[in-house]
Scaffold this motif. Structure first.
Motif, short mmCIF file in Angstrom:
data_model
loop_
_atom_site.label_atom_id
_atom_site.label_comp_id
_atom_site.label_asym_id
_atom_site.label_seq_id
_atom_site.Cartn_x
_atom_site.Cartn_y
_atom_site.Cartn_z
N TYR A 91 -1.74 3.31 10.06
CA TYR A 91 -1.52 3.71 8.63
C TYR A 91 -2.93 3.32 7.83
O TYR A 91 -3.32 3.97 7.08
CB TYR A 91 -0.32 3.38 8.35
N LEU A 92 -3.12 2.09 7.95
CA LEU A 92 -4.45 1.47 7.15
C LEU A 92 -5.61 2.15 7.39
O LEU A 92 -6.46 2.25 6.62
CB LEU A 92 -4.41 0.10 7.35
N ARG A 150 -9.23 8.20 4.08
CA ARG A 150 -9.04 9.09 3.10
C ARG A 150 -9.61 8.32 1.78
O ARG A 150 -9.47 8.89 0.65
CB ARG A 150 -7.44 9.32 2.74
N HIS A 170 0.94 -1.16 -0.19
CA HIS A 170 0.07 -0.05 -0.03
C HIS A 170 0.93 1.29 0.12
O HIS A 170 0.59 2.27 -0.81
CB HIS A 170 -1.01 0.19 1.35
N LEU A 206 -5.51 5.28 5.88
CA LEU A 206 -5.86 5.31 4.34
C LEU A 206 -7.22 4.97 4.08
O LEU A 206 -7.90 5.36 3.16
CB LEU A 206 -5.13 3.86 3.74
N SER A 261 0.97 4.14 -2.87
CA SER A 261 0.79 5.50 -2.61
C SER A 261 1.72 6.37 -3.46
O SER A 261 1.52 7.66 -3.14
CB SER A 261 0.69 5.86 -1.03
N THR A 318 -8.49 5.99 0.03
CA THR A 318 -7.56 5.45 -1.04
C THR A 318 -7.08 3.92 -0.90
O THR A 318 -6.05 3.77 -1.46
CB THR A 318 -6.05 6.21 -0.81
N CYS A 319 -7.95 3.50 -0.12
CA CYS A 319 -7.64 2.06 -0.39
C CYS A 319 -8.14 1.00 -1.22
O CYS A 319 -7.95 -0.18 -1.15
CB CYS A 319 -8.18 1.19 1.27
#
Length: 357
Positions: free
Chosen positions: A340-341, A347, A286, A344, A290, A349-350
């Motif tokens: 962190y996940l 946002r 991931h 993500l 990014s 963005t996963c």
């Protein structure tokens, strides 16, 4: 637009900087031992001690953390591409549960004989490695973890009747993981004296990685990276769908077997040497996505380099935060990787489109 070579060199330079930092962190926190090595003091005993500490403890451990993280990052990229799922991780085929069961069985046979080993792993001590009995225990645990991981993957393949159906393979891996996890708890229930050493394995540690373990992981990493590079095209095809991949003339059956072999070998080797370290294999791909959009061939190499840098940074931080005590590195990676996940997901963005989109 960032190029693949730019990201590769950036990760290499970051890893080199982290190596310098890693060998400077010891039981009392930050200690710059590179100065007495590069500029020897008049007292030769100080230089000899610095050489001993750096050459036999900190440097192999720091490099070993990188190698284990690189294997997990590579395995994570392979798993996510193979299952076309952004939440796939290296342990999805049951390798983690198989390794844990293997270790639990050995500890039960030893009657908790790995207790001192587990205690030292939790505290970060390395003195136990000078005792031949503990070295034999460590070798036994390492072998049991690797064999358990490989057998778990083979069991998953048997239950899924091969690798032709990705969904069936995924479900079989989940079932094997749950069943073997329950078996591990049952073994520990009848061998409570093994709990401390087992906890050390479950939380992960690089405290006992030496030059031999580092050489083994490095050799496996080279083999897996080369194999993954050759198999990148099949993951690109699978990201477009089964029908598209078949229309490209790819022999999906044999190529899936090769991908599973790479996944099992990389994961089993890392787990055997460092225990179960969470989120590195899941987060590394991931992080790469990014930064750059690329094909799976490059993605797997970049995820491997990213995983190595992540685990090396986490290991250094785990040794430094509460020195002279040491945090289990698996706990730190779980907290940081989970955070962190979650960021993500927040946002949005996963989403996963196969790395090459």
């Amino acid at each position: 637009m960032r190029s693949v070579s730019f990201v590769v060199w950036s990760l290499v330079l970051l890893s080199l900087a982290l190596i310098g930092l890693g060998v400077s962190v010891g039981s009392t926190g930050f200690e710059n031992l590179l100065t007495p090595l590069l500029h020897p003091a008049p007292d030769p005993s100080a230089t000899a001690m610095a050489q001993q500490i750096v050459g036999h403890i900190r440097l192999p451990r720091t490099l070993g953390a990188w190698a284990a993280g690189a294997l997990l990052g590579l395995a994570g990229a392979v798993a996510q591409g193979l299952f076309r799922n952004p939440l796939a991780d290296p342990y999805l085929l049951g390798s983690a549960s198989g390794a844990a069961l293997g270790v639990a069985l050995v500890l039960a046979v030893l009657g908790g004989g790995g207790g001192m080993l587990g205690s030292n792993m939790m505290s970060g001590g390395a003195a136990v490695s000078v005792f031949s009995g503990s070295v034999l225990v460590r070798l036994g645990l390492t072998g049991a973890a690797f064999v358990g991981a490989v057998l778990a993957v083979l069991l998953t393949l048997a239950l899924s009747r091969g690798v032709q159906h990705t969904l069936r393979l995924l479900l079989a891996g989940v079932v094997v993981g749950v069943v073997l996890g329950a078996a591990t708890q049952l073994v520990l229930l009848f061998s409570p004296e093994s709990m401390q050493a087992m906890q050390a394995f479950m939380l992960g540690s690089t405290a006992f990685v030496g030059w031999i373990a580092l050489a083994l992981m490095a050799g496996v990493w080279v083999v897996c990276v080369l194999a993954a590079g050759l198999l990148g095209r099949v993951l690109d095809g699978l990201s477009l769908g089964e029908a598209t991949a078949q229309s490209l003339g790819l022999p999906l059956g044999s190529l899936r077997v090769a991908l599973v072999a790479v996944l099992a070998l990389a994961t089993g080797t890392a787990v055997a040497q460092t225990g179960l370290i969470a989120f590195v294999g899941l987060a590394a791909p991931h992080l790469v996505r990014s930064v750059i959009k690329t094909t799976h061939g490059s993605l797997m190499l970049l995820a491997s380099l990213m995983g190595g840098a992540l685990l090396m940074a986490a290991d250094t931080l785990a040794r430094w935060l509460i020195a002279p005590q040491e945090l289990p590195v698996g706990v730190l990676t779980a907290v940081l990787g989970g955070g962190y996940l979650l960021w993500l997901m927040r946002r949005n963005t996963c989403g996963f489109t196969g790395g090459g989109q």
